[in-house]
Design an enzyme around this catalytic site. Sequence first.
Site, mmCIF file in Angstrom:
data_model
loop_
_atom_site.group_PDB
_atom_site.id
_atom_site.type_symbol
_atom_site.label_atom_id
_atom_site.label_comp_id
_atom_site.label_asym_id
_atom_site.label_seq_id
_atom_site.Cartn_x
_atom_site.Cartn_y
_atom_site.Cartn_z
ATOM 1 N N GLY A 61 65.419 -37.360 40.497
ATOM 2 C CA GLY A 61 64.373 -37.115 39.498
ATOM 3 C C GLY A 61 64.505 -37.969 38.256
ATOM 4 C CE LYS A 91 69.893 -40.128 33.237
ATOM 5 N NZ LYS A 91 68.712 -40.982 33.466
ATOM 6 C CG ASP A 101 72.789 -42.809 34.584
ATOM 7 O OD1 ASP A 101 72.818 -43.779 33.799
ATOM 8 O OD2 ASP A 101 71.776 -42.484 35.235
ATOM 9 N N GLY A 143 69.797 -37.833 36.364
ATOM 10 C CA GLY A 143 71.244 -38.000 36.501
ATOM 11 C C GLY A 143 71.981 -36.794 37.064
ATOM 12 N N GLY A 144 71.364 -36.085 37.991
ATOM 13 C CA GLY A 144 72.003 -34.894 38.575
ATOM 14 C C GLY A 144 73.249 -35.238 39.371
ATOM 15 N N GLY A 145 73.173 -36.283 40.185
ATOM 16 C CA GLY A 145 74.329 -36.700 40.978
ATOM 17 C C GLY A 145 75.455 -37.159 40.056
ATOM 18 N N PRO A 170 66.957 -31.661 38.961
ATOM 19 C CG PRO A 170 64.934 -32.511 38.145
ATOM 20 C CD PRO A 170 66.129 -31.700 37.754
HETATM 21 P P1 ATP Z 1 69.879 -41.533 38.243
HETATM 22 O O1 ATP Z 1 68.841 -41.210 37.235
HETATM 23 O O2 ATP Z 1 71.285 -41.229 37.832
HETATM 24 O O3 ATP Z 1 69.748 -42.883 38.850
HETATM 25 P P2 ATP Z 1 68.652 -39.495 39.793
HETATM 26 O O4 ATP Z 1 68.846 -38.401 38.817
HETATM 27 O O5 ATP Z 1 67.299 -40.083 39.926
HETATM 28 O O6 ATP Z 1 69.693 -40.609 39.506
HETATM 29 P P3 ATP Z 1 70.268 -38.086 41.690
HETATM 30 O O7 ATP Z 1 69.752 -36.729 41.917
HETATM 31 O O8 ATP Z 1 71.435 -38.223 40.813
HETATM 32 O O9 ATP Z 1 69.066 -38.983 41.194
HETATM 33 O O10 ATP Z 1 70.627 -38.749 43.095
HETATM 34 C C1 ATP Z 1 69.945 -39.781 43.720
HETATM 35 C C2 ATP Z 1 70.358 -39.856 45.198
HETATM 36 O O11 ATP Z 1 71.771 -39.856 45.298
HETATM 37 C C3 ATP Z 1 69.851 -38.661 45.981
HETATM 38 O O12 ATP Z 1 68.681 -38.988 46.654
HETATM 39 C C4 ATP Z 1 70.986 -38.319 46.943
HETATM 40 O O13 ATP Z 1 70.708 -38.766 48.242
HETATM 41 C C5 ATP Z 1 72.212 -39.094 46.437
HETATM 42 N N1 ATP Z 1 73.297 -38.200 45.976
HETATM 43 C C6 ATP Z 1 74.603 -38.384 46.162
HETATM 44 N N2 ATP Z 1 75.335 -37.403 45.607
HETATM 45 C C7 ATP Z 1 74.476 -36.551 45.036
HETATM 46 C C8 ATP Z 1 74.627 -35.342 44.316
HETATM 47 N N3 ATP Z 1 75.833 -34.787 44.098
HETATM 48 N N4 ATP Z 1 73.522 -34.742 43.841
HETATM 49 C C9 ATP Z 1 72.308 -35.313 44.061
HETATM 50 N N5 ATP Z 1 72.098 -36.430 44.766
HETATM 51 C C10 ATP Z 1 73.169 -37.066 45.251
#
Ligand code: ATP
Length: 310
Positions: A105, A17, A144, A108-110, A102
């Site tokens: 990034g 997203k 998220d 919201g990949g996790g 990413p």
């Molecule tokens: P958001 O915007 O939802 O706060 P983000 O997109 O910036 O998060 P994500 O890639 O969702 O970041 O993940 C942030 C941290 O969560 C990563 O540094 C990783 O260590 C941890 N993590 C736990 N599970 C996952 C997963 N399935 N994929 C990615 N990161 C994960």
Amino acid sequence: MTEPRPAGAVHVRAPGKINLSLAVGPKGEDGYHPLATVFQAVTLYEDVLAVPDEVIRVSVTGRHADRVPTDSRNLAHRAATLLAEATGIDAGVHLQITKGVPTAGGMGGGSADAAAALLACDLLWGTGLAREELGHLAAELGADVPFALTGQTAVGLGRGDALTPALARGRFHWVLAIIEDGLTTPEVFRAWDQLNSGARFAPRISDALMQALVAGDPRRLAGHLRNDLQVPAIELQPRLREVFKAFDETSALRALVSGSGPTVAALAPDHATALAIAAAVEQADVADEVLVVSGPAHGARLVESVRDSE
Ligand code: ATP
């Protein structure tokens, strides 16, 4: 040629997203910042293949896979564990994640992995929860995660998890500039706290932004894009200044940091212009990767279910 799928496997895809607007209020007594945000799911996906197993385990391939934990810290692992506990089922699963979004990034990949894992395990284990019940479990996993289940375009209040669908016409074309040195969400909020100490206001969404979405007009939307976490994200990741400079020299209508960053999303007037903007930013060599995506995209959805008899 596609790889044969193991018998009984369930393949679910969930989107990353961007936040079209992210208004942050001062931290409350519960330690959380009240948010008013507008999410848009985009065509960058996480694929989760749930394969029957004795225990719950996770493996990860794809974009930035080496930076994702595979143990119980992984959000998909936590999602499967939570579903098993909530339904009282004693079952295992091997969650094979292929990352497109990413890591760290701001996209919201996790959270997408968690949403996909909830739906995939629900189908694999036959626990048959309603979407609403999956939504409650999703909210327990992270602010998220409910949005990754529903996708499209939605307003998120509270911690971002109280969702209302937003009416959006047409397609919006985005150029993403990805920086590999990720930012963690808590560090960006801490930097926001330092910049806004003593602030007193309630976060809100502008009516003009909602109207621009209804009109499906990227030029109008561009004037109302907003991210309160942008200033702290740039402070923590100075490379972003060069990224914004590069977008300034293109026909991008507006660029903004996505969520807590450091991904920058630039809105283009149409798909052909998005491709030209991406080529120019690639040429400027300011980001580690440049991608063209569009939104809105669907939420967590079944791609394929392989029957035992096949
Ligand atoms: P958001 O915007 O939802 O706060 P983000 O997109 O910036 O998060 P994500 O890639 O969702 O970041 O993940 C942030 C941290 O969560 C990563 O540094 C990783 O260590 C941890 N993590 C736990 N599970 C996952 C997963 N399935 N994929 C990615 N990161 C994960």
